[in-house]
Motif scaffolding. Structure first.
Motif: not given
Length: 609
Positions: A343-353, A541-549, A584-591
């Motif tokens: 995307r050439d930019l940091p635009l993703g929200i959550g793990d959607l991208d 997956d809570p392990a995903y949230s833990e990993a990105i934090r 609505l979408i968890g981990n928005v801040a860390s993502e």
């Protein structure tokens, strides 16, 4: 589907292809099957090809000869769904074709009708065409902006490419972000027409044409949803017309010389497209794909889509594959880097991208073309913010209002940035001004009441400021793995027709997408027809949230790092230590912060801090 790039300089160009080679190499993932370039004294045109139609004959750039010299040269990305009808018409006019490709039809159509040929086109496309005798370059983009096309003006010419990365590979461009660009980076839910965060790099507007000569640059629109008049058809005729248009669109969009599939989420939109695809194949099986997640390799946990996908597959008898993603795959830094680069930019929200990227990567092993239900919610008013009173009444973009209709994502993202930076840049005032400009584009139509006027405004905002964010995301992440995604709901005939419908008809049964439900009632299972709108799934997956934090914590070990120049220090600490259950979408801040970290590292942009 392909990637295009090139540049023009009226002072003349040296006999060197190094710059063009660098530019088109950035497009390799968009077109892994072949590459080509064309040059004269003033212009360089490059192409990377993903072969879909006429695999042997559609190589580019493609030229139309007049005697011994090229009259027109084309580098083209996209699919023209009515190219067979146009080929017949052009043959009747005396044109002779050497290939079976839609590319040659675009070239012949331009030769026959000039720029007016785009009024005859049905498809998704972005292309550049060079008139050698007139020394004129044209850049053209499809009506809805399904295919991307960027450019940078220079004192004596222009640089262009399917993605900013192609332009950034030219010596005359750099990843510099100005103040307005930095504001845009804080607003990933809003795609502003024609602008990018990179200073000097712009986007050809959807439904627009740009022409460049040595004397002047001209830009004009050949299509806009705002010009659509009120549709006064009866309910029965509306339902029948929508069905006919969608059936015709899906039939056209199934033309391919490579394996084709559908994206099937078990929602109304994707199930309707898959059902129509099956009808177009005269009940032969359609290949379909869905995405699901596991929280633990030994214990699968399905999304709420899963039972509906099963029902759709059973009803439509598709050849189905469920792509199951594990949290460790999603948390991979390499996957995040691939998405940021795509995307050439940091635009993703959550793990959607990341989940969409990995889904497309898995599909590419089996198919090269996929049909998607993208844009049905914008066309048929499916989102909650079309119907939530607070969102509709808000004096701003409804999905960015301070209401639960979109999970307050806008507010959650903006608060991450340094408060003094947000204040200095005037982010709130900027959004307000852009909103007023967008509303001003919607002309008044006679003596319409307040509700009708407001809902027409909301529909316009959805098509011109929200849908582009999703089309850009879908194009970039799919083309990053060489998968072409087609979007039947973006057929301009359908968009024109539905946009003109009165709001009372779009919301006829006090439910979202009333017309579409009625039009698909005989081919979509009842439970799916009545299923409430469900957002794109995210991993549980809570392990995903833990990993990105943990990844974010590692980034914050350097207290002098660039993240502290952009983000509020307290918000950085919170993002690295807490999740957002129930949002609505968890981990928005860390993502969001991690996306910025990867982007800053890869692109090393100059920022106005």
């Amino acid at each position: 589907m392909c990637g295009i790039a090139g540049y023009l300089d009226y002072t003349g160009l040296p006999n060197d292809m190094g710059t063009l080679d660098r530019m088109i190499e950035t497009m390799f993932r968009r077109g892994p099957d072949a590459g080509g370039h064309w040059a004269d004294d003033f212009v360089r045109l490059g192409h990377r090809r993903l072969a879909i139609v006429d695999i042997e004959g559609g190589r580019q750039p493609m030229s139309l000869q007049r005697g011994d010299a090229p009259a027109l040269v084309l580098t083209y990305s996209g699919e023209l769904y009515n190219y067979r009808e146009l080929r017949t018409e052009l043959r009747d006019l005396g044109h002779r074709f050497d290939t079976e490709s839609d590319t040659e039809v675009v070239l012949a159509a331009w030769a026959a009708w000039g720029a007016e040929c785009v009024q005859r086109f049905n498809g998704m496309y972005a292309f550049a065409i060079w008139n050698a005798s007139q020394r004129q370059l044209w850049l053209v983009r499809d009506r809805l902006g399904i295919k991307p096309l960027y450019y940078k003006m220079t004192p004596n010419g222009i640089i262009f490419g399917s993605e900013p990365k192609a332009i950034l590979a030219h010596d005359a461009a750099s990843p510099r972000v100005d103040s307005e660009g930095l504001v845009q980076l804080m607003l990933p839910l809003l795609k502003l027409p024609g602008r990018t965060p990179y200073a000097g790099i712009r986007e050809v507007l959807p439904g627009h044409i740009i022409s460049r000569t040595s004397e002047r640059t001209r830009e004009y629109a050949y299509w806009s949803p705002a010009t659509t008049r009120t549709n006064r058809d009866t309910w029965g005729r509306v339902v029948g017309t929508v069905r006919e248009l969608l059936a015709d669109t899906v039939r056209r969009q199934m033309i391919a010389d490579v394996p084709l599939c559908t994206l099937l989420s078990g929602g109304l939109d994707s199930t309707a497209i898959t059902a129509l695809a099956r009808n177009a194949l005269h009940d032969k099986p359609v290949r379909s794909f869905s995405v699901d997640f596991v929280a633990d390799p030994s214990l699968a946990r399905s999304t709420e889509d899963a039972p509906y996908v099963i029902e759709a597959v059973r009803h439509l008898k598709t050849e189905h594959a469920n792509i199951v993603l594990h949290g460790s795959q999603l948390a991979s830094p390499e996957a995040r880097t691939a998405c940021v680069e795509a995307r050439d930019l940091p635009l993703g929200i959550g793990d959607l991208d990341i989940s969409l990227y990995l889904l497309c990567k898995a599909i590419k092993q089996h198919s090269t073309v996929a049909l998607s239900g993208e844009s049905a919610d914008e066309v048929f008013a499916g989102y909650r913010w079309f119907h939530h009173p607070d969102a509709v009444a808000a004096d701003t973009f409804p999905w960015m209002s301070d209401s639960p209709a979109h999970g307050r994502l806008h507010q959650r993202i903006v608060k991450l940035f340094r408060k003094d930076l947000v204040a200095r840049l005037g982010v709130g005032d900027y959004v307000a001004a852009e909103y007023e400009a967008a509303i001003a584009e919607v002309p008044r139509q006679g003596a319409e009441d307040a509700v009708e006027r407001r809902m027409r405004e909301v529909c316009h905002l959805a098509l011109t400021r929200f849908l582009p964010t999703l089309l850009d995301r879908k194009d970039r992440l799919s083309m990053a793995v060489g998968l072409e995604v087609r979007v039947p709901f973006c057929d301009h005939r359908l968009v024109d027709y539905v946009y003109g419908l009165p709001w009372a008809m779009k919301y006829a049964d006090s439910r979202e997408k009333s017309v579409l439900r009625a039009a698909m009632g005989d081919i979509v299972p009842e439970s799916i027809l009545m299923r409430p709108k469900s957002p794109y799934p995210t991993t549980p997956d809570p392990a995903y949230s833990e990993a990105i934090r943990k990844q974010l914590c590692d980034r914050l070990l350097d207290s002098n790092g660039p993240l502290f120049d952009l983000f509020d220090e307290d918000e950085l600490r919170i993002a690295a230590t807490a999740s957002e259950p129930g949002s609505l979408i968890g981990n928005v801040a860390s993502e969001v912060i991690l996306n910025f970290a990867h982007w800053l590292e890869i692109y090393q942009p100059t920022l106005p801090l």
